[in-house]
Design a protein around this motif. Sequence first.
Motif, mmCIF file in Angstrom:
data_model
loop_
_atom_site.group_PDB
_atom_site.id
_atom_site.type_symbol
_atom_site.label_atom_id
_atom_site.label_comp_id
_atom_site.label_asym_id
_atom_site.label_seq_id
_atom_site.Cartn_x
_atom_site.Cartn_y
_atom_site.Cartn_z
ATOM 1 N N MET A 1 44.464 50.273 57.903
ATOM 2 C CA MET A 1 44.778 50.741 56.321
ATOM 3 C C MET A 1 44.903 49.694 56.174
ATOM 4 N N ARG A 2 44.369 49.814 55.366
ATOM 5 C CA ARG A 2 43.954 48.159 53.866
ATOM 6 C C ARG A 2 44.859 48.764 52.578
ATOM 7 N N CYS A 3 45.499 47.642 51.788
ATOM 8 C CA CYS A 3 46.083 47.984 50.784
ATOM 9 C C CYS A 3 46.032 47.024 49.922
ATOM 10 N N LEU A 4 45.197 45.955 50.257
ATOM 11 C CA LEU A 4 44.958 44.562 48.970
ATOM 12 C C LEU A 4 43.121 44.182 49.873
ATOM 13 N N ASP A 23 33.007 51.700 46.826
ATOM 14 C CA ASP A 23 34.612 53.104 46.237
ATOM 15 C C ASP A 23 35.718 53.022 47.391
ATOM 16 N N PHE A 24 35.896 51.679 47.974
ATOM 17 C CA PHE A 24 36.818 50.898 48.154
ATOM 18 C C PHE A 24 38.427 51.845 47.062
ATOM 19 N N LYS A 25 39.480 52.351 47.517
ATOM 20 C CA LYS A 25 40.306 52.789 47.008
ATOM 21 C C LYS A 25 41.405 51.329 46.826
ATOM 22 N N ILE A 26 41.327 50.363 46.735
ATOM 23 C CA ILE A 26 42.521 48.922 47.635
ATOM 24 C C ILE A 26 41.926 48.277 45.622
ATOM 25 N N PRO A 27 43.297 47.614 45.580
ATOM 26 C CA PRO A 27 43.551 46.269 44.312
ATOM 27 C C PRO A 27 42.850 45.060 45.249
ATOM 28 N N ILE A 28 42.260 44.473 43.954
ATOM 29 C CA ILE A 28 40.586 42.978 44.255
ATOM 30 C C ILE A 28 41.904 42.352 43.527
ATOM 31 N N ILE A 38 35.848 34.980 35.259
ATOM 32 C CA ILE A 38 36.616 36.154 34.372
ATOM 33 C C ILE A 38 36.345 37.448 33.910
ATOM 34 N N PHE A 39 35.512 36.754 33.386
ATOM 35 C CA PHE A 39 34.915 37.611 31.581
ATOM 36 C C PHE A 39 33.505 38.338 32.967
ATOM 37 N N GLN A 40 33.373 37.864 33.568
ATOM 38 C CA GLN A 40 32.046 38.470 34.506
ATOM 39 C C GLN A 40 32.584 39.779 34.753
ATOM 40 N N THR A 41 33.722 39.868 35.963
ATOM 41 C CA THR A 41 34.301 40.580 36.355
ATOM 42 C C THR A 41 35.139 41.756 35.789
ATOM 43 N N VAL A 42 34.884 41.424 34.614
ATOM 44 C CA VAL A 42 36.728 42.869 33.754
ATOM 45 C C VAL A 42 35.309 44.232 34.166
ATOM 46 N N HIS A 43 34.163 43.855 33.703
ATOM 47 C CA HIS A 43 33.698 45.609 34.283
ATOM 48 C C HIS A 43 34.282 45.913 35.586
ATOM 49 N N LEU A 44 34.964 45.202 36.420
ATOM 50 C CA LEU A 44 34.698 45.807 38.130
ATOM 51 C C LEU A 44 36.321 46.484 38.109
ATOM 52 N N GLN A 45 37.105 45.819 36.756
ATOM 53 C CA GLN A 45 38.092 46.752 36.773
ATOM 54 C C GLN A 45 39.459 45.976 38.201
ATOM 55 N N ILE A 46 39.493 44.029 38.051
ATOM 56 C CA ILE A 46 40.224 43.465 38.764
ATOM 57 C C ILE A 46 41.652 43.604 39.196
ATOM 58 N N PHE A 47 42.127 44.166 40.269
ATOM 59 C CA PHE A 47 43.834 43.588 39.875
ATOM 60 C C PHE A 47 44.311 42.732 38.862
ATOM 61 N N ASP A 48 43.760 41.795 39.284
ATOM 62 C CA ASP A 48 44.332 40.233 39.298
ATOM 63 C C ASP A 48 42.989 38.986 39.278
ATOM 64 N N PHE A 49 42.956 38.202 38.762
ATOM 65 C CA PHE A 49 41.868 36.660 38.650
ATOM 66 C C PHE A 49 42.727 36.060 39.069
ATOM 67 N N ILE A 50 42.732 35.644 39.769
ATOM 68 C CA ILE A 50 43.803 33.786 40.116
ATOM 69 C C ILE A 50 42.938 32.491 39.813
ATOM 70 N N TYR A 69 52.672 47.832 41.272
ATOM 71 C CA TYR A 69 51.496 49.058 41.210
ATOM 72 C C TYR A 69 51.864 50.093 41.923
ATOM 73 N N LEU A 70 51.963 49.274 43.438
ATOM 74 C CA LEU A 70 52.006 50.026 44.169
ATOM 75 C C LEU A 70 52.904 51.151 44.573
ATOM 76 N N GLU A 71 54.177 51.043 43.744
ATOM 77 C CA GLU A 71 55.329 51.361 44.045
ATOM 78 C C GLU A 71 54.764 52.486 43.180
ATOM 79 N N TYR A 72 54.206 52.035 41.863
ATOM 80 C CA TYR A 72 54.346 53.415 40.900
ATOM 81 C C TYR A 72 53.477 54.178 41.362
#
Length: 108
Positions: A1-4, A23-28, A38-50, A69-72
Amino acid sequence: MRCLRFICIEDDTRFAEILKTKDFKIPIILISNYDDYIFQTVHLQIFDFIIKSRLNEEIIETLDHLQDYLEYKSQSIFIEYNGSAYHISINDILYIETLSHHTIIHCK
C-alpha cells in the motif's frame, strides 16, 4: 500500500495529472527546478511543491507536515448520508448507537 508519492517534473505536469485522474488517495509531493509549475499544479491539490535547489532545506518541513496530516487523517472517519459526505473526527464522537437498521453517531 502506498501512502506517498514524490514526482520530479522537468518539463510539464502530466504525471501529476495522470495520478489525480486515476483517483489515487495519496499525498503527492512535486519536486522541480521550475517554480512556475507551482501555479499550474494548484488545481491538482498537490500536498506540497518543492523547488529542487531548496530540497535539502524544505524536505524535513514537508515531511513533518505530511506526518501531521497522516496522523490527523487516520483519526477521523468519512460517512456518506443522503448523498452527502461527512468528515468526523474520532475525538468528537461521544458514542454510537444502533436502532433497528439505523446507526446514530452522537458527537460533541
